[in-house]
Design an enzyme around this catalytic site. Structure first.
Site, PDB file in Angstrom:
ATOM      1  N   HIS A   1       0.841  -1.192   0.000  1.00 40.22           N
ATOM      2  CA  HIS A   1       0.000   0.000   0.000  1.00 40.22           C
ATOM      3  C   HIS A   1       0.881   1.250   0.000  1.00 40.22           C
ATOM      4  O   HIS A   1       1.935   1.273   0.653  1.00 40.22           O
ATOM      5  CB  HIS A   1      -0.907   0.023   1.226  1.00 40.22           C
TER       6      HIS A   1
ATOM      7  N   GLU B   1      -1.432  -0.474   8.374  1.00 44.92           N
ATOM      8  CA  GLU B   1      -2.394  -1.426   8.925  1.00 44.92           C
ATOM      9  C   GLU B   1      -1.718  -2.377   9.904  1.00 44.92           C
ATOM     10  O   GLU B   1      -0.493  -2.448   9.987  1.00 44.92           O
ATOM     11  CB  GLU B   1      -3.070  -2.225   7.799  1.00 44.92           C
TER      12      GLU B   1
ATOM     13  N   HIS C   1       3.445  -7.636   1.352  1.00 50.41           N
ATOM     14  CA  HIS C   1       2.860  -8.574   2.306  1.00 50.41           C
ATOM     15  C   HIS C   1       1.776  -9.414   1.657  1.00 50.41           C
ATOM     16  O   HIS C   1       1.258  -9.083   0.598  1.00 50.41           O
ATOM     17  CB  HIS C   1       2.287  -7.832   3.514  1.00 50.41           C
TER      18      HIS C   1
ATOM     19  N   ARG D   1      -1.394  -4.567  -6.193  1.00 49.90           N
ATOM     20  CA  ARG D   1      -1.217  -6.015  -6.289  1.00 49.90           C
ATOM     21  C   ARG D   1      -0.035  -6.281  -7.217  1.00 49.90           C
ATOM     22  O   ARG D   1      -0.013  -5.807  -8.346  1.00 49.90           O
ATOM     23  CB  ARG D   1      -2.508  -6.641  -6.836  1.00 49.90           C
TER      24      ARG D   1
END
Length: 320
Positions: free
Chosen positions: A103, A120, A178, A198
Site C-alpha cells: 500500500h 495497517e 505482504h 497487487r
C-alpha cells in the site's frame, strides 16, 4: 442527545481467496462460499457502515458524524480529520493465499488517488497448522532485483515468510510487501483507504477465466526495499490495556478480560472494541450491552466512563 455504543451491519466482500469461516468461526451472515472480508466499521466511499442498534438504527456512520462530529469522533480526532472517520476495521478469512501486495504512503496516495495511505495491523484470530504470512524482503532489495523476480515469477523467493499462530500481531507500515497465507483469520485495523497495489497473484483466474489486474509500475516508487521487523511482541496482563501498536494513525491495546474493568476516557477520540475471543458486557449510562467473538463496537468519544466485564480477549483501538 445521548450517544451510546454503536454496532453496524457487516459489509461482506466476496474474494477469489475467501471461504466460509467468517460464518462458522465469527457468525457473520455470509451467503457465499468465497466470502473473504467483513468490513465492520467503514466510511470508504460506497461502503459506508449503517448502524444496527438503538435510536440511530438505519442511520449511516457518516450522517451521525455530520450531526455530532466532536461527540462521535472526539475533540482531537475532529480537529485533525474534520468530519472524516479515519480508520477501517475488518475481519478477513483467507481460504487461499491472498495476492502479494503493498500500500502507498499518505503522500503518494494523496497525489495519485486523493486518498489516505494504508498503514495497517493484523491480529491473528485463528491459524491452521503451518499457516504462514509474507511480510517484507528476506534481505535488502532494489528495484532492479524486484523487477527481475516479478518477470521470472520468482518474487516469493526473496520475500520473508512467518509461521503464525493465534494471538500473533503484525504491524505493516506503508510500502511493506505482504500477503496473508491460506488458513488464517485476522482482525485488521487500518487507515481509511482501499488503495492496494497487487504485484503477484499466483496466475489465478476468476470464474470467468480472467486474471486480476497487477500494479507493477505503481508499486515501484511505493515499495520499502529495506527489511522490516513487523511482528510485535506485547504483554498479556489480565484486566488492563496492554499496548500492542502505537503509531500516528492508531493505538491498539490488548485486554485479556477476566472479571471487571472500569475505563475512563478524555473525550479526545472514539474507542473501538473488537472481541477476538469470548464474551463481554459493557455497562454505560445505566445500560448494559453484550458482545461475543466477532463483534465490533464503536464507543463515541462522548462516552468517557464505562465498565467492561466478562471473560474475553479484546482489541481496544483509538487515536492518541
Amino acid at each position: 442527545m445521548k450517544l451510546y455504543p454503536l454496532q453496524f451491519e457487516p459489509i461482506l466482500k466476496e474474494r477469489i481467496w475467501g471461504g466460509t469461516k467468517l460464518k462458522t468461526f465469527l457468525n457473520k451472515p455470509i451467503t457465499s462460499e468465497i466470502t473473504g472480508e467483513s468490513w465492520e466499521i467503514s466510511t470508504v466511499e460506497n461502503d459506508v457502515s449503517v448502524i444496527t442498534n438503538g435510536l440511530f438504527k438505519g442511520k449511516s456512520l457518516n450522517d451521525l458524524i455530520n450531526e455530532f462530529p466532536e461527540a462521535v469522533l472526539g475533540t482531537k480526532v475532529h480537529q485533525q480529520f474534520g468530519k472524516q472517520f479515519p480508520l477501517l476495521f475488518k475481519y478477513l478469512d483467507a481460504r487461499e493465499d491472498l495476492s502479494i501486495q503493498l500500500h502507498p504512503n499518505d503522500e503518494l496516495a494523496k497525489k495519485r488517488h486523493n486518498s489516505f495511505g494504508k498503514t495497517e495491523m493484523w491480529y491473528v484470530m485463528q491459524a491452521d497448522a503451518d499457516a504462514r504470512l509474507i511480510v517484507g524482503f528476506k534481505e535488502k532489495s532494489t528495484p532492479d532485483e524486484y523487477l527481475k523476480h516479478i518477470h521470472d515469477k520468482t518474487i516469493v523467493d526473496i520475500l520473508d515468510t512467518k509461521k503464525v499462530k493465534q494471538g500473533d500481531v503484525f504491524f505493516l507500515e506503508t510500502g511493506t510487501i505482504h500477503a496473508i497465507g491460506a488458513g488464517i483469520i485476522v482482525a485488521e485495523i487500518q487507515q481509511t483507504s482501499d488503495i492496494t497495489y497487487r504485484i503477484y497473484d499466483f496466475d489465478r483466474v476468476d470464474a470467468n477465466g480472467n486474471k486480476r489486474e497487477l500494479h507493477i509500475d505503481l508499486s515501484l516508487e511505493a515499495i520499502n526495499y529495506e527489511t522490516v521487523d513487523a511482528q510485535k511482541d506485547y504483554a498479556k496482563v489480565e484486566n488492563i490495556s496492554n499496548e500492542v501498536v502505537n503509531c500516528q494513525y492508531f493505538t491498539t491495546n490488548y485486554i485479556p478480560l477476566d472479571g471487571n474493568v472500569t475505563v475512563y476516557k478524555h473525550g479526545e477520540s472514539f474507542t473501538v472494541y473488537m472481541c477476538v475471543d469470548g464474551n463481554f458486557e459493557l455497562a454505560v449510562n445505566g445500560e448494559n450491552y453484550f458482545y461475543k467473538k466477532g463483534d465490533t463496537v464503536l464507543l463515541p468519544a462522548a462516552l468517557t466512563d464505562f465498565q467492561l466485564s466478562g471473560n474475553a480477549s479484546i482489541l481496544e483501538i483509538y487515536i492518541s
